[in-house]
Design an enzyme around this catalytic site. Structure first.
Site, PDB file in Angstrom:
ATOM      1  CG  HIS A 229      -2.007   1.006   1.175  1.00  0.00           C
ATOM      2  ND1 HIS A 229      -1.786   2.363   1.361  1.00  0.00           N
ATOM      3  CD2 HIS A 229      -3.347   0.870   0.954  1.00  0.00           C
ATOM      4  CE1 HIS A 229      -2.931   3.006   1.250  1.00  0.00           C
ATOM      5  NE2 HIS A 229      -3.895   2.130   1.001  1.00  0.00           N
TER       6      HIS A 229
ATOM      7  CG  HIS B 251      -2.688  -3.010   2.050  1.00  0.00           C
ATOM      8  ND1 HIS B 251      -3.168  -2.824   3.331  1.00  0.00           N
ATOM      9  CD2 HIS B 251      -3.735  -2.752   1.216  1.00  0.00           C
ATOM     10  CE1 HIS B 251      -4.433  -2.464   3.277  1.00  0.00           C
ATOM     11  NE2 HIS B 251      -4.811  -2.422   2.017  1.00  0.00           N
ATOM     12  CG  HIS B 252      -4.916  -7.663  -0.328  1.00  0.00           C
ATOM     13  ND1 HIS B 252      -6.018  -7.594   0.498  1.00  0.00           N
ATOM     14  CD2 HIS B 252      -5.207  -8.612  -1.249  1.00  0.00           C
ATOM     15  CE1 HIS B 252      -6.933  -8.456   0.081  1.00  0.00           C
ATOM     16  NE2 HIS B 252      -6.462  -9.082  -0.983  1.00  0.00           N
TER      17      HIS B 252
ATOM     18  NE  ARG C  85      -6.839  -5.498  -1.708  1.00  0.00           N
ATOM     19  CZ  ARG C  85      -7.132  -4.359  -1.100  1.00  0.00           C
ATOM     20  NH1 ARG C  85      -8.219  -3.677  -1.453  1.00  0.00           N
ATOM     21  NH2 ARG C  85      -6.364  -3.880  -0.146  1.00  0.00           N
TER      22      ARG C  85
ATOM     23  NE  ARG D 200      -4.968   0.340  -2.281  1.00  0.00           N
ATOM     24  CZ  ARG D 200      -5.744  -0.342  -1.460  1.00  0.00           C
ATOM     25  NH1 ARG D 200      -5.610  -1.649  -1.353  1.00  0.00           N
ATOM     26  NH2 ARG D 200      -6.655   0.288  -0.737  1.00  0.00           N
TER      27      ARG D 200
ATOM     28  NE  ARG E 161      -3.072   7.768  -2.229  1.00  0.00           N
ATOM     29  CZ  ARG E 161      -3.092   6.583  -2.838  1.00  0.00           C
ATOM     30  NH1 ARG E 161      -2.862   6.503  -4.135  1.00  0.00           N
ATOM     31  NH2 ARG E 161      -3.351   5.485  -2.163  1.00  0.00           N
TER      32      ARG E 161
ATOM     33  CD  GLU F  59      -6.190   3.570  -3.357  1.00  0.00           C
ATOM     34  OE1 GLU F  59      -5.271   3.522  -4.181  1.00  0.00           O
ATOM     35  OE2 GLU F  59      -6.917   2.610  -3.081  1.00  0.00           O
TER      36      GLU F  59
END
Length: 590
Positions: free
Chosen positions: A385, A524-525, A564, A422, A401, A398
């Site tokens: 991220h 992050h993911h 993602r 991302r 932004r 996010e």
């Protein structure tokens, strides 16, 4: 947010505490008028800073007993802080000591309560070091085997969604959760849930389509998404939002996020973090349905008979083991973003990165699936991220932004379209000096975004009255910052960002005060995991369905491809969590 106020009363005499302090009498002093007691009787208050705000405790003591403790943690997230506070206060009262540990997953809130109680008892004249030596003695858990129609591994968003669907259909459900709190990574979801063609978009006059949503996500995933899984997600996205709102989530605000052609990320009305809201409404519904959740219990094995899942073997926190026999098993144990060894085994280039994940995201569900011959999909795809706190790994949504924030480097210059995907924004930040950037927001944004107001309150943001102050805060030349902000104002005014091509120019940022957030990318993911089909059946290495075994959420792969899009994790866990519960029920009814 509901005010949390817990009142606990001690029901027994504190024999342990009396013995722990020995037979010697205290010397009577003005500060300690009770010559023989452990405490100076009375009520004492103390306050410490929790995760979201102040945590205030009121402690009532007699000469030899901690009689009552009240905790006011109104700003803490209920689903995270409440069970942690319950457990800590129960332990303090039961042991009459301070030898308690913070609760994993709610460390900040836990430590605030412990520190505040400690301060109050110190004011009461207690020997704090002696109290810290007294620990609660917990008896070994007595367990016995259990039975249910469906057993679910993991009480995050996907697991709870599956449980709500299955229990609502009349099936008996047991959820097994290894952490002391429910929610998993869903608790940390700060943005929203993506959905297209929703009634909320229609009300707001936002034109969007499921095909556009599909195309955005396929492009964002570098066209490595499983097309069938992706189609299921986007086509069920609107009903997922409706379902959550029927449960009371109140997701009525729509904004833009990176990688989206149109505004489609649905959030709470005030722009606050979506995750805690979703966890709370799901948890409340499970309570209404009477679903049993076994906390601090780890699944160690998926049981099989003749190639079909028949339940799980589980262990309590003290090592007691038992079986849960079930006709269907749903794996919803989350990803592996907090397991650095596992991350580095698939992505050696990510050695040393911080993580935004909760401590329980260690890939257990993937390993359980592999042990019964499950196939993996996209396992090497791990997302970082772009905007996390360099010190703590705390993630900034996010949505900032999307709502108008821009990024500056340490030289005071923009360097990217802030609304790219991302992976691209993260890569662009890492190219800057020190791999650091600064999110620039202002008072106008603060008034419109509750998440930003929260970051400011928690101390993550530096307040700057002028652009000169902004320059000083990030270590740049004032002229460079002034020139950058002037160019951006021109871009907003003209509607054309000639430097970086940003198309959504919603805030001019021409007036202060400004709020600056220092950011760097963090793990992050994990996009990869167990291979599933569109009905969430787990697929084995031979390409066949493993009967009775289903999976949903971050434990699976294929939905997001190589990257993602922000807001799609919530869509994924709700859509496929619901499908897992529905599929299991339908197949049990055959």
């Amino acid at each position: 947010m509901k005010k949390m106020q817990k009142l606990f009363a001690l029901a027994l005499i504190s024999v342990m505490a009396l013995g722990a302090f020995g037979c010697g009498a205290k010397e009577e002093t003005p500060e300690n008028p009770s010559a023989e007691g452990i405490f100076t009787p009375g009520t004492y208050t103390a306050e410490e800073t929790g995760h979201n705000g102040p945590v205030k405790v009121t402690v009532t003591v007699t000469e030899n007993e901690i009689e009552k403790i009240e905790v006011d943690a109104a700003e803490e997230t209920p689903a995270i802080a409440e069970p942690a506070i319950d457990g800590i206060i129960d332990d303090i009262l039961a042991s009459q000591g301070l030898g308690v540990d913070a609760v994993t997953g709610a460390t900040v809130s836990s430590n605030a309560v412990i520190a505040a109680v400690t301060a109050a008892l110190k004011e009461a004249g207690a020997d704090i070091e002696a109290l810290k030596q007294i620990k609660v003695e917990k008896e070994k858990t007595e367990v016995s085997d259990k039975e249910a129609d469906i057993v679910i591994i993991g009480a995050g968003g996907a697991g709870m969604s599956a449980a709500v669907e299955a229990a609502s259909a009349g099936k008996s459900v047991i959820i097994v959760e290894k952490m002391p709190i429910v929610g998993g990574n869903t608790n940390r979801a700060t943005g929203g849930i993506n959905a297209s063609e929703t009634s909320i978009q229609e009300t707001e006059g936002i034109e969007d389509s499921t095909d556009t949503y599909y195309d955005d996500t396929f492009k964002g995933g570098k066209e490595e998404n499983d097309p069938e899984l992706l189609r299921v997600m986007v086509e069920n996205s609107a009903s997922a939002v409706d379902w959550l709102n029927e449960l009371g989530a109140g997701l009525t605000r729509v904004s833009l996020s990176g990688g989206a052609t149109n505004p489609r990320i649905h959030t709470p009305a005030d722009g606050s973090a979506v995750g805690p809201v979703v966890v709370e409404v799901l948890q409340n519904r499970l309570k209404e349905l009477g679903v049993e959740i076994l906390m601090e219990t780890t699944v160690t094995k998926i049981l099989e008979e003749e190639g079909q899942a028949t339940g799980v073997e589980a262990a309590t926190i003290d090592g007691s083991t038992f079986l849960i026999k079930a006709d269907a098993v749903i794996i919803a144990a989350g990803g592996f973003g907090a397991n650095s060894d596992m991350v580095e085994s698939f992505r050696p280039d990510l050695v040393g990165f911080s993580t935004t994940n909760h401590a329980g995201a260690t890939g257990d569900g993937i390993e359980l699936g592999q042990a019964v011959n499950a196939a993996l999909d996209d396992i090497e795809h791990i997302q970082i991220h772009p905007t996390t706190d360099p010190e703590s790994g705390y993630m900034f949504t996010e949505g900032l932004r999307g709502d108008g924030a821009i990024l500056l480097n340490t030289e005071g210059k923009r360097f990217t379209d802030e609304l790219l995907t991302r992976d691209v924004v993260s890569a662009n930040i890492l190219k800057q000096t020190g791999g650091i950037a600064y999110l620039v927001t202002n008072e106008v944004m603060k008034e419109e975004n509750a998440a930003l107001a929260g970051y400011i309150k928690k101390g993550y943001a530096v307040e700057c009255e002028t652009l000169k102050d902004v320059a000083e805060a990030i270590g740049a030349e004032e002229a460079a910052v002034t020139e950058t902000m002037s160019k951006y104002l021109d871009a907003v005014t003209s509607g054309t960002d000639e430097e970086f091509g940003r198309t959504h120019l919603t805030q001019s940022l021409e007036e202060g005060p400004y709020y600056i957030l220092k950011v760097t990318p963090g793990i992050h993911h994990t996009m990869g995991g167990l291979k599933i089909d569109t009905e969430t059946h787990v697929i084995n290495v031979d390409g066949e369905i493993i009967k009775g075994l289903y999976a949903a959420g971050e434990v699976t792969g294929g939905v997001h491809g190589a990257n993602r899009i922000g807001g799609n994790a919530m869509t994924d866990i709700i859509v496929f969590g619901r499908i897992a519960g529905q599929t299991a029920v339908n197949e049990l009814n055959r």
